[in-house]
Design a protein around this motif. Structure first.
Motif, PDB file in Angstrom:
ATOM      1  N   UNK A   1      -2.433 -11.017   0.806  1.00 39.32           N
ATOM      2  CA  UNK A   1      -2.978  -9.549   1.034  1.00 39.32           C
ATOM      3  C   UNK A   1      -3.186  -9.038  -0.521  1.00 39.32           C
ATOM      4  N   UNK A   2      -4.167  -8.151  -0.756  1.00 43.32           N
ATOM      5  CA  UNK A   2      -4.470  -7.749  -2.181  1.00 43.32           C
ATOM      6  C   UNK A   2      -5.086  -6.322  -1.749  1.00 43.32           C
ATOM      7  N   UNK A   3      -4.811  -5.442  -2.794  1.00 41.68           N
ATOM      8  CA  UNK A   3      -5.340  -4.081  -3.025  1.00 41.68           C
ATOM      9  C   UNK A   3      -5.989  -4.010  -4.480  1.00 41.68           C
ATOM     10  N   UNK A   4      -6.255  -2.595  -4.676  1.00 47.49           N
ATOM     11  CA  UNK A   4      -6.751  -2.882  -6.115  1.00 47.49           C
ATOM     12  C   UNK A   4      -5.841  -3.142  -7.406  1.00 47.49           C
TER      13      UNK A   4
ATOM     14  N   UNK B   1       0.778  -1.065  -0.135  1.00 44.49           N
ATOM     15  CA  UNK B   1       0.027   0.044   0.034  1.00 44.49           C
ATOM     16  C   UNK B   1       0.844   1.364   0.057  1.00 44.49           C
ATOM     17  N   UNK B   2       1.973   1.091  -0.025  1.00 44.73           N
ATOM     18  CA  UNK B   2       3.031   2.217   0.073  1.00 44.73           C
ATOM     19  C   UNK B   2       2.765   3.114  -1.132  1.00 44.73           C
TER      20      UNK B   2
ATOM     21  N   UNK C   1      -3.204  -7.707 -10.144  1.00 44.90           N
ATOM     22  CA  UNK C   1      -4.585  -8.322 -10.442  1.00 44.90           C
ATOM     23  C   UNK C   1      -5.236  -7.993 -12.001  1.00 44.90           C
ATOM     24  N   UNK C   2      -5.123  -9.117 -12.797  1.00 39.95           N
ATOM     25  CA  UNK C   2      -5.426  -8.925 -13.880  1.00 39.95           C
ATOM     26  C   UNK C   2      -6.448 -10.152 -14.399  1.00 39.95           C
ATOM     27  N   UNK C   3      -7.272 -10.330 -13.656  1.00 35.84           N
ATOM     28  CA  UNK C   3      -8.116 -11.824 -13.832  1.00 35.84           C
ATOM     29  C   UNK C   3      -7.595 -12.865 -13.929  1.00 35.84           C
TER      30      UNK C   3
ATOM     31  N   UNK D   1       1.863  -0.621 -12.067  1.00 35.39           N
ATOM     32  CA  UNK D   1       1.487  -2.233 -12.510  1.00 35.39           C
ATOM     33  C   UNK D   1       1.371  -2.075 -14.043  1.00 35.39           C
ATOM     34  N   UNK D   2       0.788  -1.076 -14.559  1.00 39.94           N
ATOM     35  CA  UNK D   2       0.604  -0.953 -16.029  1.00 39.94           C
ATOM     36  C   UNK D   2       1.920  -1.150 -16.917  1.00 39.94           C
TER      37      UNK D   2
END
Length: 145
Positions: free
Chosen positions: A128-131, A49-50, A103-105, A58-59
């Motif tokens: 743990x996961x975020x968006x 989360x930093x 997180x890419x399905x 991520x992109x």
């Protein structure tokens, strides 16, 4: 127990550590997964989360992602350092494995296998996961006699 061997004045001191023959940890020295999980969860959450771990990073993710490699190493080192510092597990060898993904399905399974003494050795695992990303940390505590 240890003692110093010094052959000649001015020569380096050689520390000799004798075996203790302590075959099992005391109750205060045991690796308790619940305590390790609390530390690992906090470090993993703070690491993912930093600031900087965002949609743009991520992109730009690619197979040789040095940013995420460095982040996973930093998280693993922080978990190991905090567990050693905050818990009384000085005679345990700690192995920390951190995996980070987008997180890419997609789906992923992380498994491990280890040969150990069920009386003294244990592990803790957190996710743990975020968006933007997900992370998994596994901490193995192996008692060193």
């Amino acid at each position: 127990k240890s003692f110093h061997i010094m052959e000649n004045p001015g020569q380096p001191v050689i520390d000799v550590v004798l075996p203790t023959y302590i075959m099992q940890p005391s109750e205060e020295e045991k690796f308790y997964p619940s305590q390790v999980k609390a530390i690992a969860e906090q470090v993993l959450k703070e690491g993912l989360d930093r600031e900087g771990v965002d949609g743009k990073l991520v992109e730009d993710w690619y197979d040789e992602g040095e940013d995420f490699e460095a982040l996973s190493k930093t998280i693993a080192d922080t978990i190991r350092t905090r567990v050693k510092a905050e818990l009384n597990v000085s005679r345990y060898k700690l192995v920390v494995q951190v995996t980070i993904g987008q997180l890419k399905d997609q789906g992923v399974r992380i498994t491990s296998r280890c040969l150990w003494d069920t009386q003294t050795d244990n592990y803790a695992s957190v996710d743990y996961k975020n968006e933007h990303v997900w992370g998994s940390a596994m901490v193995f505590g192996l008692y060193a006699e």
